[in-house]
Design a protein around this motif. Structure first.
Motif, PDB file in Angstrom:
ATOM      1  N   THR A 180       0.839  -1.204   0.000  1.00 21.19           N
ATOM      2  CA  THR A 180       0.000   0.000   0.000  1.00 21.19           C
ATOM      3  C   THR A 180       0.874   1.254   0.000  1.00 21.19           C
ATOM      4  OG1 THR A 180      -1.783  -1.187   1.116  1.00 21.19           O
ATOM      5  CG2 THR A 180      -1.835   1.225   1.232  1.00 21.19           C
ATOM      6  N   LEU A 220       1.113   4.456  -2.873  1.00 27.71           N
ATOM      7  CA  LEU A 220       1.075   5.895  -2.600  1.00 27.71           C
ATOM      8  C   LEU A 220       2.370   6.587  -3.000  1.00 27.71           C
ATOM      9  CD1 LEU A 220      -0.828   5.995   0.815  1.00 27.71           C
ATOM     10  CD2 LEU A 220      -1.737   6.211  -1.506  1.00 27.71           C
ATOM     11  N   SER A 242     -10.585   2.083  -1.759  1.00 34.27           N
ATOM     12  CA  SER A 242     -10.282   0.870  -0.987  1.00 34.27           C
ATOM     13  C   SER A 242     -11.561   0.213  -0.478  1.00 34.27           C
ATOM     14  CB  SER A 242      -9.358   1.200   0.183  1.00 34.27           C
ATOM     15  OG  SER A 242      -9.934   2.182   1.023  1.00 34.27           O
ATOM     16  N   SER A 289      -8.991  -0.729   3.572  1.00 36.78           N
ATOM     17  CA  SER A 289      -9.193   0.650   4.041  1.00 36.78           C
ATOM     18  C   SER A 289      -8.415   0.917   5.322  1.00 36.78           C
ATOM     19  CB  SER A 289     -10.676   0.930   4.264  1.00 36.78           C
ATOM     20  OG  SER A 289     -11.355   1.058   3.032  1.00 36.78           O
ATOM     21  N   LEU A 317      -4.753   1.302   4.337  1.00 32.73           N
ATOM     22  CA  LEU A 317      -4.564   2.559   3.618  1.00 32.73           C
ATOM     23  C   LEU A 317      -4.571   3.734   4.588  1.00 32.73           C
ATOM     24  CD1 LEU A 317      -4.292   4.177   0.990  1.00 32.73           C
ATOM     25  CD2 LEU A 317      -6.801   4.068   0.784  1.00 32.73           C
ATOM     26  N   ASP A 329      -3.636   8.724   5.596  1.00 30.68           N
ATOM     27  CA  ASP A 329      -4.995   9.216   5.373  1.00 30.68           C
ATOM     28  C   ASP A 329      -4.869  10.521   4.606  1.00 30.68           C
ATOM     29  OD1 ASP A 329      -7.762   9.608   5.554  1.00 30.68           O
ATOM     30  OD2 ASP A 329      -7.506  10.824   7.357  1.00 30.68           O
ATOM     31  N   ASN A 337      -8.013   9.528  -0.868  1.00 30.91           N
ATOM     32  CA  ASN A 337      -8.419   8.174  -0.470  1.00 30.91           C
ATOM     33  C   ASN A 337      -9.942   8.119  -0.398  1.00 30.91           C
ATOM     34  OD1 ASN A 337      -5.700   7.744  -0.110  1.00 30.91           O
ATOM     35  ND2 ASN A 337      -5.821   7.417   2.095  1.00 30.91           N
ATOM     36  N   TYR A 352     -12.569   5.618   0.965  1.00 36.87           N
ATOM     37  CA  TYR A 352     -12.790   4.410   1.760  1.00 36.87           C
ATOM     38  C   TYR A 352     -14.235   3.948   1.590  1.00 36.87           C
ATOM     39  CZ  TYR A 352      -8.770   6.517   4.192  1.00 36.87           C
ATOM     40  OH  TYR A 352      -7.568   7.099   4.501  1.00 36.87           O
TER      41      TYR A 352
END
Length: 185
Positions: A9, A13, A23, A29, A32, A37, A41, A43
């Protein structure tokens, strides 16, 4: 041998910092959010089986790169979406399937991933595909998928994890900030 979902992950990024990342519910999630955060993103709490279709819709609405972080159980619930992804073939979409062999979010029940080769299904649906079993293999496969001119899928074997981290639970906030980030950045 299996890859580390946190490291994979983080590689997503690092390599595509401008990507919107969608995700699936639970582990993808949680990981991630633990890695970073950020506004891009998206989620999908409580949305098993719709991560790839949502990612496809997002990819069709923007020129920005979109990466889906799906799980094997979630992907098995929406295998038909791969046919649509392959048929439309957006060049800005990469689907990552983290295959931990189970439904970790709901208690660790085994998935049927052992009898379904998601990468072969994706290939049959017209997607370029790569598989990975280590962090280095994942990084190379993800780089190749991002560079590919068309929809791509990376199927990555990962060890099961039970993260304590959680993403924001405010759906309106997550949606709004993602929309604003995509519109202004």
């Amino acid at each position: 041998m299996t890859a580390d979902q946190y490291a994979c992950t983080a590689a997503v990024l690092e390599r595509t910092s401008d990507a919107a990342v969608v995700s699936n519910l639970g582990v993808a999630s949680y990981v991630l959010a633990a890695v970073e955060d950020r506004a891009r993103n998206v989620y999908l709490w409580g949305s098993m089986g719709v991560t790839t279709p949502v990612g496809l819709g997002l990819a069709l609405s923007t020129d920005d790169p979109v990466t889906v972080l799906d799980g094997d159980g979630s992907m098995l619930m929406s295998l038909g979406a791969l046919s649509t992804v392959g048929g439309i073939d957006p060049s800005n979409l990469v689907v990552v399937v983290f295959d931990n062999g189970g439904y970790e979010t709901t208690g660790g029940q085994r998935s049927h991933g052992e009898t379904t080769d998601v990468a072969r299904v994706a290939t049959a649906c017209g997607l370029a595909t790569w598989t990975a079993e280590t962090d280095d293999e994942f990084a190379a496969a993800y780089d190749a998928a991002v560079a590919h001119d068309g929809a791509a899928l990376v199927d990555c074997a990962v060890a099961p994890v039970d993260p304590e981290e959680r993403p924001p639970f405010d759906f309106a906030h997550v949606t709004r900030r993602a929309r604003e980030a995509l519109a202004t950045e």
